[in-house]
Write an enzyme that holds these catalytic residues in place. Structure first.
Site, PDB file in Angstrom:
ATOM      1  N   TRP A   1      -8.993   5.602  -0.628  1.00 12.37           N
ATOM      2  CA  TRP A   1      -9.449   6.311  -1.843  1.00 12.37           C
ATOM      3  C   TRP A   1      -8.187   5.957  -2.778  1.00 12.37           C
ATOM      4  CZ3 TRP A   1      -8.590   9.243   2.970  1.00 12.37           C
ATOM      5  CH2 TRP A   1      -7.228   9.905   3.033  1.00 12.37           C
TER       6      TRP A   1
ATOM      7  N   CYS B   1       0.905  -1.305  -0.053  1.00 15.85           N
ATOM      8  CA  CYS B   1      -0.062   0.084   0.002  1.00 15.85           C
ATOM      9  C   CYS B   1       0.987   1.142   0.076  1.00 15.85           C
ATOM     10  CB  CYS B   1      -0.912   0.075   1.250  1.00 15.85           C
ATOM     11  SG  CYS B   1      -1.992   1.632   1.397  1.00 15.85           S
TER      12      CYS B   1
ATOM     13  N   GLU C   1      -4.831   3.707 -10.679  1.00 11.71           N
ATOM     14  CA  GLU C   1      -5.624   2.455 -10.286  1.00 11.71           C
ATOM     15  C   GLU C   1      -6.745   2.422 -11.500  1.00 11.71           C
ATOM     16  OE1 GLU C   1      -6.069   1.387  -6.112  1.00 11.71           O
ATOM     17  OE2 GLU C   1      -5.234   3.355  -5.882  1.00 11.71           O
TER      18      GLU C   1
ATOM     19  N   ARG D   1       0.061   4.534   3.101  1.00 12.93           N
ATOM     20  CA  ARG D   1       0.174   4.147   4.213  1.00 12.93           C
ATOM     21  C   ARG D   1       0.390   5.174   5.173  1.00 12.93           C
ATOM     22  NH1 ARG D   1       4.329  -0.563   4.747  1.00 12.93           N
ATOM     23  NH2 ARG D   1       4.347  -0.176   2.671  1.00 12.93           N
TER      24      ARG D   1
END
Ligand SMILES: Cc1cc2nc3c(=O)[nH]c(=O)nc-3n(C[C@H](O)[C@H](O)[C@H](O)COP(=O)(O)OP(=O)(O)OC[C@H]3O[C@@H](n4cnc5c(N)ncnc54)[C@H](O)[C@@H]3O)c2cc1C
Ligand SMILES: NC(=O)c1ccc[n+]([C@@H]2O[C@H](COP(=O)([O-])OP(=O)(O)OC[C@H]3O[C@@H](n4cnc5c(N)ncnc54)[C@H](OP(=O)(O)O)[C@@H]3O)[C@@H](O)[C@H]2O)c1
Ligand SMILES: Cc1cc2nc3c(=O)[nH]c(=O)nc-3n(C[C@H](O)[C@H](O)[C@H](O)COP(=O)(O)O)c2cc1C
Length: 1115
Positions: free
Chosen positions: A289, A117, A294, A120
């Site tokens: 979010w 991720c 992506e 973070r």
């Protein structure tokens, strides 16, 4: 350690954290698994054998250690007993239950540990919905609706996670079969082509087999397929109003809009498993979010929407040769359009540059804080412009820490259907659940939210009002939240970061200080804000007490995460990541504008909570006791309730009118209270009872001697009270400390009051107040009477003498209750108007300052019952007195200098009033036990450096603590201390013949060398101009004061009335300006420095001088 180089900056990072990694081998000596999507060892398959008990215990132990270490409470008693409890539970059941706080900590840490991720930096800002108690798919669905509503937040996306029950075994498993809560369906066409998102083809077909009928479009929302307790999963249609979508358009070109593309706002992953200390949660939907790339990939990847060619064509690009970079151009324009569309719609999104930059900050910070940050380079580098982002150049270690996020196989790969027929049947409608689910009623949402959102109302109070207001706040908040009221001194500050909604109601005392029961909380909060830890417990109560006025001068940090902030990418990395990043809060301060530091403590709390990056849902509210305090509070309570409902997306579910009406209702149902004759006809010991009631250790004292310090000519009394401690081991104090005394109300007033009570019992009957409650049992509900816990069984006389306040003017609330039991219409109306707490009430209160008896005299048709008064009157509060003796000189004794308060109301024209405590002390005999306690005043002690020069300024009763100072010095001199120390006393009174308190004692102390200089200011000496202490400072001893304070680093003490203290403070500034040539700014800094060096000491009695005039001028 492992050394990690940044090839862009040449900076080296050392990773030591990896030694704590779980022994999950991603790679082995033969091969690197770095690019495997779901490495087998990151997969938790329920078909695999269960982990051994020993390995669960290891994980649990490590997790509990992490949890207690995070609170700096490792190796505490709580830590070892929790560990023992957890291990015992694993031994007997194979698992254990995480506490709510452990769950929150575990969830955040799992995110913090997630190597793939990039977002973070936000790990601490994760809202946790604890739904571990759900039992059905229906309840799961309700919870998911709540999750989506909260997360979406009209586009200002919030990270949150919902926990469904942990895994026991596969047979009782809870799972969300969808990979994300919001997904688009995919339909296979007859020619084999696909419409929709191919990632969801399998699930779409499964849903259709279960009876769902998609519309066949490209962006059809898939229903949720939820499984509870190991049963067959059930379908639930996602309510469209809970799904926010963004239509994609390009900022400059129109080709994209014509392609009719859109995407959903909330990426909520729902197929990941969380392992927290060996407890596995297979159903934990969570969301952050989107990073724009992506969505870009979802639309262009060939295995997904595969839009790259149509887009390039629409853009008119040369798609014939790769070297035209048509793919890159199309992807870039699409990414630009995605960011533009989300930002234009005020929906949170981040671009890959900001995301990776914030990750680098997080990375560096984590290396500093934890010795490392696991990261999966392959995933962290964004799919476009990789090398243009900083992570590209950073060496990163990839390893797994627990709590961790793990993969699990799709449930349809292993689930054994119970209703096998239905699964095989194709396209057979099975809409039972589906149809029901569409009805997401607002009542349901409200219920679901309320079950989950806990609200803590923290209060600190000296005289009880903040507590009463907290109860009112609880009343309104319980319309939509689960609110509980906690006193600051009963609150474990470790819980702070786990609060969802924190409301603080507090008064301010001293001169900008916290009330006594808020002191420890205040110190801890300051410490956390300063050092990021509450590790060091306060040495003793009050010792670290800092002056809170200085905190309020700090600029409050308003860092509410608004959509505006979020969609402006440059602000992204400033989004909060502080300790309280997850806590919504609001503060209300009670105070009085008669004090220079109005509501200072409330402001300090508000500022500190903001500095710790809590989210302020409403600006601080202030209630001035001089004017409309209760009205201000009720207005604020309404506003903060509405703001909280907005924050938690409950606007549509809550009937604000109903909730607001509860603020106005009087909340006393007469039929639920009664006074009965007690079985035991023995009066309790009032000292012990007061101890319990006020949670204070009280000790009885007895009067040894009382002496009027004013001359007979004066007409006023200031008395020296010499008390003897009943037990020499208690009530230890130092010069400068205060004695708290619980007084008794005037017997005549008590008698007059009892005579007005309709159902009064006689003087010797011990009664108790009972409240009617209802018990729900399986044979039905029944009502029963129980003793009210606030007051003990006692006679009415004792209750009104010792325990209840009958002299403070009644609150509007009480007047409203009086109006309801007044049988005369005119009086009832008048009372009701006063009961609204508006200007009529304020005028009436200011002018009459009426006690209870006077109110009942003014409204004689009020038929007041004993139960009403016993329930509604506030508790009689202690009064403080600066101790006027030294324990070295008078061991076993405590002396006070008490100005006996008497005044006529209505500016002198009304009836004579007697101050409760000062009159009591003026009348007690040596028979009576006086309930006492010591309140330390560490900021008013003598300097630790014993030869530091001191100036003591104390007009009138302000001289009280200085008597203990000079007595202390006398005793030291007698023990051999030097006499060459400067201790200058500046006293003020009306004239030398009437009220020159302790004149003889001061002269003796001077002779003995305890006081070096004594100055007086006489304000009403015949034929001479009025002189106050501040005039003497300015006109007579200005240079002396400057020399002592500035050149000799001396201490300045001022004691007494707040107005006097403020004027003396101003005068000292002038002295510094004139003698030290300082500018006003420099003087300000100088005094602040004096305060923080503990060289400026104030002991404030309150508004004691010219009370009426002060109140009038402030109104
Ligand atoms: C830290 C601290 C130290 C203190 N030390 C001392 C001390 O050493 N010696 C000392 O004498 N006091 C001291 N006080 C004040 C003391 O605590 C009490 O407030 C004081 O004795 C009055 O209490 P009471 O019960 O007699 O009066 P109460 O019954 O409390 O009545 C006082 C109230 O009456 C009203 N009132 C008073 N005068 C008027 C007026 N003229 N017109 C209209 N309304 C009026 C005001 O509302 C006032 O608050 C100290 C206070 C504090 C906070
Ligand atoms: N909570 C309470 O309400 C409470 C508590 C304690 C005492 N009291 C009452 O307050 C009064 C105070 O008693 P006391 O013995 O402490 O004091 P005091 O004798 O009334 O006053 C002491 C001296 O201070 C002077 N003074 C007044 N205003 C001043 C100012 N702004 N700055 C500097 N000096 C000022 C007075 O002058 P002038 O008076 O000549 O102006 C007097 O010379 C008494 O009437 C007592 O009943 C009330
Ligand atoms: C001795 C004393 C000192 C006070 N100091 C302050 C102060 O510095 N600032 C302020 O705004 N109010 C001050 N107040 C007023 C109180 O905050 C106010 O009375 C409040 O309503 C009390 O609420 P509580 O009953 O919850 O303690 C003081 C009151 C007293 C009696």
């Amino acid at each position: 350690f492992a050394s990690l180089k940044n090839w862009e900056t040449n900076q080296d990072f050392r990773d030591t954290l990896h030694v704590k990694a779980c022994p999950i081998n991603r790679c082995n000596p033969e091969k690197c698994n770095g690019s495997i999507m779901q490495p087998p060892n990151m997969m938790r398959d329920p078909r695999d054998p269960k982990p051994s008990m020993d390995s669960i215990k290891e994980l649990a132990k490590d997790f509990i250690n992490q949890y207690f270490t995070s609170m700096k409470r490792n190796d505490s008693e709580a830590h070892s007993s929790r560990l023992a409890e957890v291990l015992a539970s694993i031994s007997s059941t194979g698992t254990y239950e995480l506490t709510k706080n452990e769950l929150i900590f575990g969830a955040k840490t799992a995110w913090r540990n997630a190597p793939r991720c990039v977002g973070r930096i936000q790990w601490n800002k994760l809202h946790v919905f604890d739904c571990r108690k759900v039992t059905s798919t229906r309840e799961m669905f309700d919870a998911i609706c709540v999750h989506l509503k909260y997360a979406t937040n009209k586009g200002n996306i919030r990270s949150c996670i919902t926990f469904f029950p942990p895994r026991n075994d596969v047979k009782t498993e809870f799972r969300v079969w969808n990979s994300q809560l919001i997904r688009y369906a995919c339909y296979r066409q007859e020619d084999g082509s696909l419409v929709g998102d191919p990632a969801n083809l399998e699930l779409t077909e499964l849903c259709m087999r279960l009876g769902w009928k998609g519309k066949g479009g490209r962006f059809d929302l898939l229903p949720l397929l939820l499984q509870a307790n190991g049963e067959d999963p059930e379908l639930y249609e996602l309510p469209a109003n809970l799904v926010l979508e963004v239509k994609l358009r390009h900022p400059e070109q129109d080709w994209l809009e014509q392609m009719n593309l859109k995407w959903y706002a909330v990426p909520a992953v729902s197929n990941i498993l969380l392992d927290i200390g060996g407890v596995e949660f297979p159903a934990v939907p969570f969301n952050g979010w989107f990073m724009g790339t992506e969505i870009g990939r979802d639309l262009v990847d060939t295995s997904r929407y595969n839009m790259i060619l149509p887009m390039a064509e629409a853009m008119g690009l040369n798609t014939k040769k790769t070297s035209s970079l048509w793919k890159d151009k199309a992807i870039l324009e699409l990414n630009l359009a995605i960011l533009h569309s989300f930002q234009s719609d005020n929906v949170t999104i981040m671009d890959h540059h900001v995301a990776t930059e914030s990750f680098m900050k997080h990375f560096a910070n984590e290396v500093k804080l934890r010795g490392g940050c696991p990261g999966d380079w392959v995933w962290l580098v964004p799919p476009v412009s990789g090398s243009a982002t900083p992570v590209f150049h950073q060496e990163i270690l990839n390893y797994t820490l627990n709590p961790s996020c793990l993969y699990q196989p799709d449930p349809w790969q292993y689930y054994k259907w119970k209703d096998t027929v239905m699964v095989k049947r194709k396209n057979k409608l099975h809409f039972k659940e589906l149809a029901k689910s569409v009805m997401v009623t607002s009542r349901m949402m409200k219920k679901a939210m309320a079950n989950r959102i806990k609200t803590t109302i923290l209060y600190a109070t000296e005289t009880g009002k903040s507590y009463a207001y907290s109860l009112i706040l609880q009343e309104i908040f319980n319309h939509a939240f689960d609110a509980k009221v906690v006193a600051m001194d009963q609150y474990d500050i470790c819980n702070l970061e786990y609060e969802s909604m924190l409301l603080v109601v507090t008064s301010t005392f001293g001169n900008g200080d916290p009330p006594e029961n808020g002191e420890n909380f205040a110190q801890m909060l300051q410490k956390i804000a300063r050092d990021g830890t509450d590790e060091q417990k306060p040495r003793k109560r009050g010792v670290l007490r800092r002056r809170f006025q200085s905190v309020t001068t700090a600029t409050p940090i308003y860092r509410r995460v608004s959509s505006k902030q979020l969609d402006v990418s440059r602000d992204f990395d400033s989004v909060s990541q502080g300790l309280l990043a997850n806590v919504k809060f609001a503060v209300f301060g009670l105070g009085s504008r008669a004090y220079p530091h109005f509501c200072a403590f409330a402001h300090a709390v508000d500022t500190l909570l903001g500095e710790l990056e809590g989210e302020r849902v409403k600006e601080i509210g202030e209630g001035d006791e001089m004017c409309g305090q209760e009205e201000c509070f009720r207005n604020w309570a309404q506003q903060v309730f509405k703001a909280a409902c907005d924050t938690f997306c409950l606007q549509e579910e809550v009937n604000l009118e109903d909730a607001n009406a509860s603020l106005k209702s009087t909340k006393f149902d007469k039929s639920n209270f009664r006074v009965t004759v007690s079985d035991v006809q023995v009066e309790p010991n009032y000292v012990e009872t007061l101890s319990k009631m006020h949670r204070k250790k009280l000790s009885p004292c007895r009067l040894i001697r009382r002496k009027n310090l004013q001359s007979e000519k004066s007409g006023r009394s200031t008395i020296l009270i010499q008390l003897e401690k009943k037990n020499s081991d208690v009530l230890n104090f130092q010069p400068g400390d205060h004695l708290g005394i619980y007084p008794r109300n005037d017997p005549a007033l008590v008698k007059a009051l009892i005579s007005k009570i309709r159902d009064a019992t006689d003087d010797s009957t011990v009664v108790r107040l009972e409240v009617q409650d209802e018990k729900k049992t399986f044979i039905g509900n029944f009502k029963y009477w129980d003793a009210d816990t606030r007051l003990p069984s006692c006679t009415l006389t004792m209750a009104f003498s010792r325990f209840l306040d009958i002299t403070t003017p009644p609150t509007p609330q009480l007047l409203k209750l009086f109006s309801e039991c007044n049988v005369n219409e005119e009086q009832s109306t008048a009372l009701r108007i006063l009961g609204q707490g508006e200007s009529e009430y304020e005028d009436w209160k200011f002018s009459n300052n009426p006690n209870l008896v006077e109110v009942l005299n003014e409204f004689p048709s009020t038929q007041v019952d004993a139960s009403l008064l016993l329930k509604q009157l506030p508790l009689l509060q202690a009064r403080y007195y600066s101790i006027s003796s030294s324990p070295d000189v008078y061991p076993g004794e405590i002396h006070c200098t008490v100005s006996v308060v008497t005044y006529h109301t209505r500016g002198g024209d009304g009836p004579l009033h007697h101050g409760v405590c000062s009159s009591y002390l003026n009348s007690i005999t040596d028979e009576e036990e006086v309930p006492c306690f010591v309140r330390m005043a560490p900021t008013f002690h003598l300097p630790t450096k014993e030869d530091a020069p001191c100036i003591l300024v104390g007009p009138g009763t302000g001289i009280a603590p200085f008597r203990s100072f000079w007595q202390h010095r006398i005793s030291q001199i007698q023990k051999g201390a030097s006499k060459d120390r400067t201790m200058a006393l500046l006293f003020g009174c009306r004239n030398p013949q009437q009220d020159h308190l302790y004149k003889d004692e001061v002269e003796t102390a001077m002779k003995q060398g305890a006081i070096s200089h004594a100055y007086t200011a006489f304000s009403r000496e015949e034929g001479k101009p009025k002189q106050y202490v501040q005039d003497v400072i300015m006109n007579d001893i200005s240079e002396f004061v400057f020399d002592l304070i500035h050149t000799r680093n001396g201490h300045f003490y001022v004691c007494g009335d707040v107005t006097m203290a403020a004027e003396v403070h101003r005068t000292l500034k002038d002295v510094l300006c004139i003698n030290g040539g300082m500018t006003p700014e420099q003087v300000e800094e100088y005094i602040t420095a004096m305060k923080s060096e503990d060289r400026y000491h104030e002991d404030i009695f309150g508004v004691t001088l010219r009370t009426y005039e002060v109140n009038r001028s402030l109104r």
